[in-house]
Design a protein around this motif. Structure first.
Motif, mmCIF file in Angstrom:
data_model
loop_
_atom_site.group_PDB
_atom_site.id
_atom_site.type_symbol
_atom_site.label_atom_id
_atom_site.label_comp_id
_atom_site.label_asym_id
_atom_site.label_seq_id
_atom_site.Cartn_x
_atom_site.Cartn_y
_atom_site.Cartn_z
ATOM 1 N N PRO A 75 0.805 -1.230 0.000
ATOM 2 C CA PRO A 75 0.000 0.000 0.000
ATOM 3 C C PRO A 75 0.836 1.278 0.000
ATOM 4 O O PRO A 75 0.441 2.278 -0.599
ATOM 5 C CB PRO A 75 -0.835 -0.134 1.277
ATOM 6 N N ASP A 76 1.988 1.255 0.673
ATOM 7 C CA ASP A 76 2.838 2.455 0.702
ATOM 8 C C ASP A 76 3.869 2.481 -0.419
ATOM 9 O O ASP A 76 4.732 3.361 -0.473
ATOM 10 C CB ASP A 76 3.529 2.584 2.064
ATOM 11 N N ARG A 77 3.809 1.485 -1.309
ATOM 12 C CA ARG A 77 4.665 1.395 -2.493
ATOM 13 C C ARG A 77 6.150 1.221 -2.175
ATOM 14 O O ARG A 77 7.004 1.490 -3.028
ATOM 15 C CB ARG A 77 4.471 2.628 -3.392
ATOM 16 N N THR A 78 6.471 0.740 -1.001
ATOM 17 C CA THR A 78 7.882 0.544 -0.640
ATOM 18 C C THR A 78 8.382 -0.873 -0.900
ATOM 19 O O THR A 78 9.584 -1.109 -0.901
ATOM 20 C CB THR A 78 8.109 0.877 0.842
ATOM 21 N N VAL A 79 7.459 -1.832 -1.103
ATOM 22 C CA VAL A 79 7.859 -3.228 -1.320
ATOM 23 C C VAL A 79 7.116 -3.770 -2.541
ATOM 24 O O VAL A 79 5.907 -3.539 -2.699
ATOM 25 C CB VAL A 79 7.547 -4.112 -0.094
ATOM 26 N N ARG A 80 7.838 -4.481 -3.380
ATOM 27 C CA ARG A 80 7.240 -5.134 -4.543
ATOM 28 C C ARG A 80 7.561 -6.625 -4.518
ATOM 29 O O ARG A 80 8.673 -7.014 -4.164
ATOM 30 C CB ARG A 80 7.747 -4.503 -5.840
ATOM 31 N N ILE A 81 6.580 -7.412 -4.918
ATOM 32 C CA ILE A 81 6.724 -8.866 -4.944
ATOM 33 C C ILE A 81 6.366 -9.364 -6.331
ATOM 34 O O ILE A 81 5.360 -8.945 -6.913
ATOM 35 C CB ILE A 81 5.811 -9.531 -3.898
ATOM 36 N N ALA A 82 7.183 -10.246 -6.872
ATOM 37 C CA ALA A 82 6.913 -10.835 -8.185
ATOM 38 C C ALA A 82 7.113 -12.337 -8.112
ATOM 39 O O ALA A 82 8.005 -12.822 -7.404
ATOM 40 C CB ALA A 82 7.822 -10.226 -9.247
ATOM 41 N N GLY B 286 12.613 -4.428 -1.454
ATOM 42 C CA GLY B 286 12.220 -3.360 -0.559
ATOM 43 C C GLY B 286 13.066 -2.122 -0.772
ATOM 44 O O GLY B 286 14.290 -2.203 -0.894
ATOM 45 N N HIS B 287 12.408 -0.978 -0.847
ATOM 46 C CA HIS B 287 13.134 0.290 -0.997
ATOM 47 C C HIS B 287 13.779 0.688 0.328
ATOM 48 O O HIS B 287 13.336 0.268 1.400
ATOM 49 C CB HIS B 287 12.184 1.401 -1.455
ATOM 50 N N ALA B 288 14.794 1.501 0.246
ATOM 51 C CA ALA B 288 15.448 2.006 1.451
ATOM 52 C C ALA B 288 14.499 2.933 2.200
ATOM 53 O O ALA B 288 13.704 3.662 1.600
ATOM 54 C CB ALA B 288 16.726 2.752 1.072
ATOM 55 N N ASP B 289 14.568 2.872 3.540
ATOM 56 C CA ASP B 289 13.816 3.815 4.364
ATOM 57 C C ASP B 289 14.741 4.312 5.471
ATOM 58 O O ASP B 289 15.938 4.072 5.450
ATOM 59 C CB ASP B 289 12.533 3.183 4.934
ATOM 60 N N GLY B 290 14.182 4.988 6.452
ATOM 61 C CA GLY B 290 15.026 5.563 7.496
ATOM 62 C C GLY B 290 15.780 4.539 8.308
ATOM 63 O O GLY B 290 16.883 4.787 8.788
ATOM 64 N N ALA B 291 15.205 3.343 8.481
ATOM 65 C CA ALA B 291 15.824 2.323 9.335
ATOM 66 C C ALA B 291 16.650 1.313 8.559
ATOM 67 O O ALA B 291 17.596 0.740 9.088
ATOM 68 C CB ALA B 291 14.738 1.605 10.133
ATOM 69 N N ASN B 292 16.292 1.054 7.295
ATOM 70 C CA ASN B 292 16.949 0.007 6.527
ATOM 71 C C ASN B 292 17.361 0.513 5.154
ATOM 72 O O ASN B 292 16.712 1.397 4.579
ATOM 73 C CB ASN B 292 16.000 -1.197 6.350
ATOM 74 N N PHE C 112 18.775 -13.917 0.817
ATOM 75 C CA PHE C 112 18.328 -12.608 1.272
ATOM 76 C C PHE C 112 19.561 -11.714 1.416
ATOM 77 O O PHE C 112 20.569 -12.139 1.979
ATOM 78 C CB PHE C 112 17.631 -12.697 2.632
ATOM 79 N N THR C 113 19.482 -10.498 0.925
ATOM 80 C CA THR C 113 20.601 -9.579 1.075
ATOM 81 C C THR C 113 20.729 -9.161 2.549
ATOM 82 O O THR C 113 19.772 -9.262 3.317
ATOM 83 C CB THR C 113 20.408 -8.339 0.193
ATOM 84 N N PRO C 114 21.914 -8.708 2.962
ATOM 85 C CA PRO C 114 22.146 -8.415 4.389
ATOM 86 C C PRO C 114 21.196 -7.370 4.963
ATOM 87 O O PRO C 114 20.921 -7.389 6.167
ATOM 88 C CB PRO C 114 23.595 -7.911 4.412
ATOM 89 N N ASN C 115 20.707 -6.445 4.142
ATOM 90 C CA ASN C 115 19.822 -5.398 4.644
ATOM 91 C C ASN C 115 18.382 -5.854 4.837
ATOM 92 O O ASN C 115 17.548 -5.074 5.301
ATOM 93 C CB ASN C 115 19.822 -4.187 3.700
ATOM 94 N N THR C 116 18.080 -7.102 4.468
ATOM 95 C CA THR C 116 16.719 -7.593 4.672
ATOM 96 C C THR C 116 16.368 -7.483 6.153
ATOM 97 O O THR C 116 17.116 -7.979 7.002
ATOM 98 C CB THR C 116 16.593 -9.064 4.230
#
Length: 267
Positions: free
Chosen positions: A59-66, A80-86, A177-181
């Protein structure tokens, strides 16, 4: 092969043969709708094109799944797009990753993050997985040796989570999974990976493997539909509760108006 018969169905429905499969990690991909319908019920947008791969957006357009089964090796991609915490992160899961295990991660994307510090290894250790260091890497292996989870670190400092399952015939899947997951997502995945509960597959969709155990069961369409609907209903209820909590949250009160000359003291 053990036989289970469910009671209490209507007389007009024809039962269909299904199988409970254990361990779940070797049960094959399963029904993609187990993931997608839950996400839709949680307010995710379906960006799929007719006849094309599944594509969904939070809903917030920060994560996409295919999910794309039409290319090799195919499978799931979660970004997942970058945000303040990750920072930016991604996960890639093979086509034969059981949908129930994929849903461990994707369901967690619809829920608020827990206040407790995540521990990826705890669910594995609770199910008696063998954990150990292998050089610079940390590894967990299922009791039957068919599934694993590993935190890998290369000499150049690059790191990632690597997991999967494989039988003695070489059939199975891998995921990374990449380390930032976010760690709570990896823990949610490891919880479903380690779960001892079997998963259900219809006749003709059970992998040919000497390392799985199966139980035959008769399932009527209405019963199967009710199980699926219960999961969707739970997602809708949780989404409604979260949205209601946001809409009823009290607003911060504005400061009382004070004239420019300051408040006067009454004598």
């Amino acid at each position: 092969m053990k036989k289970k018969q469910w009671q209490g169905w209507g007389p007009d429905e024809q039962a269909e043969q299904h199988y409970l499969v254990q361990p779940r990690a070797l049960a094959g991909g399963g029904d993609v709708r187990h993931v997608s319908e839950f996400l839709r019920a949680s307010g995710w947008r379906d960006k799929s094109k007719t006849g094309g791969p599944l594509r969904m957006e939070s809903p917030d357009r920060t994560v996409r799944i295919a999910y794309d089964p039409y290319v090799l090796p195919g499978g799931w991609t979660i970004h997942g797009h970058a945000d303040g915490a990750n920072g930016e992160w991604s996960a890639h899961l093979g086509r034969q990753t059981p949908a129930e295990i994929v849903a461990g991660l994707t369901d967690a994307l619809t829920r608020p993050c827990s206040a407790h510090a995540p521990n990826v290894w705890a669910p594995l250790q609770e199910q008696n997985w063998h954990t150990r260091f292998e050089g610079q890497d940390y590894m967990a292996t299922s009791p039957d040796g068919t599934a694993w989870m590993q935190y890998r670190q290369s000499p150049d400092g690059a790191a990632m989570w690597w997991t999967g399952a494989q039988d003695k015939q070489g059939n199975g899947w891998t995921a990374n999974f990449t380390p930032n997951t976010p760690m709570h997502l990896v823990q949610a995945f490891s919880t479903e990976l380690a779960s001892p509960d079997p998963v259900m597959r219809p006749r003709g969709r059970v992998p040919h493997s000497a390392q799985i155990r199966t139980w035959s069961m008769s399932v009527k369409p209405s019963q199967l539909s009710a199980w699926q609907q219960a999961r969707i209903t739970a997602a809708r209820a949780a989404t409604w509760a979260r949205n209601s909590a946001r809409s009823t949250r009290p607003r911060t009160s504005a400061r009382p108006y004070t004239p420019a000359g300051g408040a006067r003291t009454r004598r």
